[in-house]
Scaffold this active site. Structure first.
Site, mmCIF file in Angstrom:
data_model
loop_
_atom_site.group_PDB
_atom_site.id
_atom_site.type_symbol
_atom_site.label_atom_id
_atom_site.label_comp_id
_atom_site.label_asym_id
_atom_site.label_seq_id
_atom_site.Cartn_x
_atom_site.Cartn_y
_atom_site.Cartn_z
ATOM 1 N N ASP A 8 67.612 47.241 128.235
ATOM 2 C CA ASP A 8 66.986 45.926 128.093
ATOM 3 C C ASP A 8 65.472 46.145 128.176
ATOM 4 O O ASP A 8 64.998 47.295 128.183
ATOM 5 C CB ASP A 8 67.534 44.930 129.132
ATOM 6 N N CYS A 66 68.041 49.784 132.579
ATOM 7 C CA CYS A 66 67.505 48.430 132.763
ATOM 8 C C CYS A 66 66.517 48.530 133.923
ATOM 9 O O CYS A 66 66.114 49.635 134.291
ATOM 10 C CB CYS A 66 68.610 47.389 132.965
ATOM 11 N N THR A 68 66.787 47.986 137.204
ATOM 12 C CA THR A 68 67.355 48.724 138.343
ATOM 13 C C THR A 68 68.412 49.740 137.922
ATOM 14 O O THR A 68 68.780 50.608 138.712
ATOM 15 C CB THR A 68 68.048 47.752 139.309
ATOM 16 N N HIS A 99 82.033 65.488 139.668
ATOM 17 C CA HIS A 99 83.233 64.888 140.258
ATOM 18 C C HIS A 99 83.781 63.707 139.460
ATOM 19 O O HIS A 99 84.979 63.496 139.434
ATOM 20 C CB HIS A 99 82.939 64.416 141.691
ATOM 21 N N HIS A 134 89.751 66.449 140.863
ATOM 22 C CA HIS A 134 88.925 65.353 140.333
ATOM 23 C C HIS A 134 89.486 64.809 139.020
ATOM 24 O O HIS A 134 89.280 63.647 138.693
ATOM 25 C CB HIS A 134 87.484 65.816 140.177
#
Ligand code: RB5
Length: 144
Positions: A8, A66, A68, A99, A134
């Site tokens: 964004d 974005c 954050t 992982h 995993h």
């Protein structure tokens, strides 16, 4: 390898830096899914676009940005087959691949310095999935 990118406005500058950085790596082609300016847009659209490109096999991996990294990672993770990991430290970037076999990396343009973020990109790309126990966990994620 094709790497899809999307952001964004809050992640636009970082996405541009990531694209430039990816050009310095061998055998990487970038599929930029926008946004293409700092004009305000809604991150779900861009998280979805990148995630769909990965889920549909148009790209091998994706990187979403974005402000954050949170909103766009939530959006990407709504798409089946996508394991999007938000990383803010080198350890998280490494574990996201080792992982979790994350096929999309999320970064926060208002959280990380550009240099830190590009280091996370390299760590994530250069780390291999460990498999073993995993794989079972990743299979369960894929079944959700
Ligand atoms: C946009 O202002 C901001 O909310 C967005 O970039 C992101 O941080 C959302 O999680």
């Amino acid at each position: 390898m094709i790497i899809a990118t999307a952001s964004d406005h809050g992640g636009f500058q970082l996405k541009e830096a990531v694209k430039e950085h990816l050009k310095s790596r061998e055998n990487v082609e970038v599929l930029d899914l926008g946004t293409f300016s700092e004009e305000s847009v809604d991150y779900p659209q861009y998280g979805e676009a990148c995630a769909r490109a990965v889920a549909e096999g148009k790209a091998d991996l994706g990187i979403v940005c974005c402000g954050t990294g949170i909103g766009i990672s939530i959006a990407a993770n709504k798409v089946k087959g996508v394991r999007c990991a938000l990383a803010v430290t080198p350890f998280m970037a490494e574990m996201a691949k080792r992982h979790n076999d994350a096929n999309v990396l999320a970064l926060g343009g208002r959280v990380l310095e550009e240099e830190e973020a590009l280091r996370l990109v390299d760590i994530w790309l250069d780390t291999d999935f460990e498999g073993g126990r995993h794989q079972r966990r990743v299979d369960r994620l894929n079944d959700l």
